[in-house]
Design an enzyme around this catalytic site. Structure first.
Site, mmCIF file in Angstrom:
data_model
loop_
_atom_site.group_PDB
_atom_site.id
_atom_site.type_symbol
_atom_site.label_atom_id
_atom_site.label_comp_id
_atom_site.label_asym_id
_atom_site.label_seq_id
_atom_site.Cartn_x
_atom_site.Cartn_y
_atom_site.Cartn_z
ATOM 1 N N GLY A 156 40.404 -2.555 34.551
ATOM 2 C CA GLY A 156 39.792 -1.238 34.681
ATOM 3 C C GLY A 156 40.226 -0.234 33.643
ATOM 4 O O GLY A 156 39.891 0.942 33.726
ATOM 5 N N GLY B 181 39.511 -0.523 30.441
ATOM 6 C CA GLY B 181 38.523 -0.434 29.374
ATOM 7 C C GLY B 181 38.593 -1.508 28.311
ATOM 8 O O GLY B 181 38.225 -1.256 27.165
ATOM 9 N N GLU C 107 54.290 12.326 61.391
ATOM 10 C CA GLU C 107 53.816 12.704 60.048
ATOM 11 C C GLU C 107 54.449 14.012 59.581
ATOM 12 O O GLU C 107 54.716 14.190 58.395
ATOM 13 C CB GLU C 107 52.283 12.818 60.019
ATOM 14 C CG GLU C 107 51.533 11.534 60.359
ATOM 15 C CD GLU C 107 51.955 10.316 59.547
ATOM 16 O OE1 GLU C 107 52.434 10.487 58.411
ATOM 17 O OE2 GLU C 107 51.845 9.197 60.055
HETATM 18 P P1 ADP Z 1 38.576 -4.024 31.959
HETATM 19 O O1 ADP Z 1 37.747 -4.908 31.087
HETATM 20 O O2 ADP Z 1 39.810 -3.527 31.286
HETATM 21 O O3 ADP Z 1 38.861 -4.577 33.308
HETATM 22 P P2 ADP Z 1 36.270 -2.374 31.836
HETATM 23 O O4 ADP Z 1 36.164 -2.262 30.374
HETATM 24 O O5 ADP Z 1 35.360 -3.344 32.496
HETATM 25 O O6 ADP Z 1 37.752 -2.709 32.241
HETATM 26 O O7 ADP Z 1 36.107 -0.928 32.455
HETATM 27 C C1 ADP Z 1 35.319 -0.695 33.597
HETATM 28 C C2 ADP Z 1 34.554 0.598 33.456
HETATM 29 O O8 ADP Z 1 35.436 1.701 33.434
HETATM 30 C C3 ADP Z 1 33.783 0.681 32.166
HETATM 31 O O9 ADP Z 1 32.519 0.114 32.301
HETATM 32 C C4 ADP Z 1 33.701 2.176 31.918
HETATM 33 O O10 ADP Z 1 32.596 2.713 32.581
HETATM 34 C C5 ADP Z 1 34.974 2.692 32.556
HETATM 35 N N1 ADP Z 1 35.996 2.918 31.535
HETATM 36 C C6 ADP Z 1 37.018 2.096 31.255
HETATM 37 N N2 ADP Z 1 37.788 2.618 30.284
HETATM 38 C C7 ADP Z 1 37.248 3.783 29.928
HETATM 39 C C8 ADP Z 1 37.607 4.797 28.975
HETATM 40 N N3 ADP Z 1 38.669 4.663 28.222
HETATM 41 N N4 ADP Z 1 36.819 5.876 28.891
HETATM 42 C C9 ADP Z 1 35.746 6.000 29.668
HETATM 43 N N5 ADP Z 1 35.357 5.098 30.571
HETATM 44 C C10 ADP Z 1 36.090 3.994 30.721
#
Ligand code: ADP
Length: 555
Positions: A137, A139, A361
């Site tokens: 997640g 990117g 809590e």
């Molecule tokens: P990974 O491959 O590292 O698991 P992804 O590239 O599939 O993660 O990221 C999932 C989504 O998160 C992307 O499709 C994008 O929409 C969002 N995202 C990830 N990194 C960024 C970033 N640096 N800036 C903006 N959006 C991002």
């Protein structure tokens, strides 16, 4: 006798052939005999149909052979994954937020791809494989797409797990197909980017024993062969692998020069990064002035870009569900809670249980607020979610990389506070303390056994030594130390909650009536009583150091 034996041996060896030949001869004789008995008119019709029948038989044979070969070569689950043009991917570096260092690296990659011919002329090393390493997640796929877009190349993507099949050879043949496709695209577009996700699924250290998964081996070998083949062919094909496993769990053969030798590390974004990402996604949805992006970024400590995107999308959904087309801070908070703490559950609790939860809590809340050097309370709730009856959500105000004694004991105190609160109020305690206890125990044990933080002065990591080799005396001391740490923390909490009894009762009642208390409401009540949080760090937006994700003291 001899002849008979030989004849019999030949017969047994070739009996199928002999039967088939006899069968065919019999059929031919039968059909000639049949034809002769026909009138000449019908005989002509039959002869006229003969070429067509032969053609049909030939076609059937070809289809059969094709299907059979396809099956042998890895079935028809062919590589039909998105073979998209760079235009269709269309993610620019300007869309990638908050991970500037990784972006820098990738810019260089793009420059290298574009200068491919020039570098070749100088005789420099040509870029083949890039490995993106980082948590999910953050990117990795996104950046790979951006590289393809910026370099103007088509983007082919596939997950390594799709290569790994039960049938030996299937994976390898898929790799061949993938590279064939890439070569074709490179021929047409002047280059191609192949993205292989979850590289660790096949890139794990190859096993060579008989139990090893030979399929992964052959798949990986095929990738290596193809990558080496590229170097000599000089195709402008870049392979980007992504993994969230530690680098050393990958096969060294994959990391050798000429393969995935350039590494891009992607980490979770810092405060500034999170702010940029929030801003980027909030620019796409209508929101009002209550949405304070700086504060959201502080609150979203440890969140990945994908999670932040999810928060913004979820809050837009919540706003729509509530009949509004503009997102407010309340929607965002609700979205964050839903994602982080889970969806609220409707269960009928007895009044007494509800009340005990409120006091439990309250204990957590007060101790975190009044004693914790790094954490802030963002929310207290006695609405059941997931498996918990109530929750106090607290986070460090800044990312923390190492924990000192004070922070660790503060974590123990915060965890034990629920138990102490129940004891003070009811003189009895509930099963709700069990997860708190395991948290506290784990920290205390770690402090004493591993970190040399026990009161009796034993220093060293005793978990390194087999337990049988530690003397009973030392073991007893270590266990007594652990117990001491826990008891000291418990006493400190008891003292605090007894001293602040009024505040304790007040919060419990607030929680019982309102069910949930937010950051502002909590802050207001504390300041009403003249209390301030002793946080070591002030919450300044310009600070960017970071930490582990939140701990949730729940019941
Ligand atoms: P990974 O491959 O590292 O698991 P992804 O590239 O599939 O993660 O990221 C999932 C989504 O998160 C992307 O499709 C994008 O929409 C969002 N995202 C990830 N990194 C960024 C970033 N640096 N800036 C903006 N959006 C991002």
């Amino acid at each position: 006798m001899n002849y008979y034996r030989r004849w019999k041996m030949h017969f047994l060896n070739h009996r199928t052939k002999i039967f088939v030949i006899f069968g065919v001869i019999l059929l031919i004789i039968l059909s000639i005999w049949g034809m002769m008995s026909l009138e000449s008119y019908y005989r002509n019709i039959t002869l006229a149909q003969l070429p067509l029948s032969l053609l049909m038989a030939g076609m059937n044979a070809v289809i059969f052979a094709y299907l059979y070969m396809g099956l042998m070569r890895g079935g028809f689950a062919k590589v039909d994954k998105k073979s998209v043009n760079a235009k269709e991917v269309n993610i620019r570096f300007s869309d990638v937020m908050g991970i500037d260092e990784a972006k820098e690296e990738c810019w260089e990659v793009v420059r290298l791809i574009k200068d491919h011919t020039r570098i070749k002329k100088i005789g420099g090393k040509i870029l083949r494989g890039i490995l993106m390493i980082g948590p999910p997640g953050c990117g990795k796929t996104y950046l790979a797409k951006a590289i393809a877009t910026e370099a103007g190349l088509p983007f082919l993507s596939m997950a390594a797990s799709e290569f790994v099949e039960i049938f030996v050879g299937v994976g390898a043949s898929r790799v061949r197909t993938l590279f064939k496709k890439a070569r074709a695209l490179a021929y047409g577009f002047g280059g191609c980017v192949i993205f292989i996700d979850e590289l660790d699924a096949m890139g794990k250290n190859r096993t060579f024993n008989q139990f090893g998964n030979s399929e992964t081996n052959s798949t990986q070998n095929q990738i290596l062969v193809e990558m080496d083949g590229l170097t000599s062919a000089g195709d402008n094909i870049i392979i980007i692998g992504a993994t969230n496993a530690p680098e050393d769990s990958l096969d060294p053969a994959l990391l050798r020069p000429g393969r995935f030798d350039r590494k891009v590390y992607i980490t979770k974004p810092g405060l500034e990064g999170r702010e940029q990402i929030f801003r980027y996604y909030f620019n796409k949805v209508k929101h009002d002035a209550t949405v304070d992006i700086g504060r959201l970024a502080r609150k979203a400590i440890g969140k990945t870009p994908a999670e932040i995107e999810n928060i913004v999308k979820e809050s837009a959904l919540i706003a729509t569900r509530n009949g509004r087309d503009i997102v407010t801070l309340k929607d965002v908070s609700e979205a964050m809670e839903r994602i982080e703490l889970g969806v609220k559950r409707k269960i009928n609790m007895r009044d007494r249980e509800k009340e005990m939860t409120a006091y439990h809590e309250t204990g957590h809340l007060m101790v975190v607020y009044l004693l914790h050097p790094t954490d802030d309370v963002f929310k207290a709730s006695i609405i059941p979610r997931k498996s918990t009856l109530g929750v106090v959500h607290h986070n460090p105000t800044e990312e923390i990389y190492s924990h000192d004694r004070e922070m660790l004991t503060a974590n123990i105190k915060s965890a034990l506070a629920g138990y102490v609160a129940e004891k003070i109020k009811y003189n009895t305690t509930t099963s709700g303390v069990s997860s708190d206890f395991s948290t506290a125990m784990a920290i205390a044990h770690n402090m004493v056994w591993k970190l040399g933080m026990g009161p009796s002065g034993l220093v060293g990591d005793y978990t390194m030594i087999p337990e049988s080799e530690i003397s009973e005396e030392v073991k007893t001391r270590l266990n007594q130390d652990t117990d001491r740490v826990l008891k000291d923390c418990m006493n400190a909490v008891e003292e605090l909650l007894t001293k602040e009894r009024d505040l304790f009762e007040r919060f419990a009642h607030e929680l019982l009536t309102k069910q949930e208390l937010d950051y502002d409401e909590i802050e207001a009540i504390f300041s009403e009583y003249g209390k301030a949080n002793p946080r070591r760090f002030s919450i300044k937006p310009e600070t960017t150091t970071e930490s582990a994700p939140n701990t949730v003291g729940d019941k």
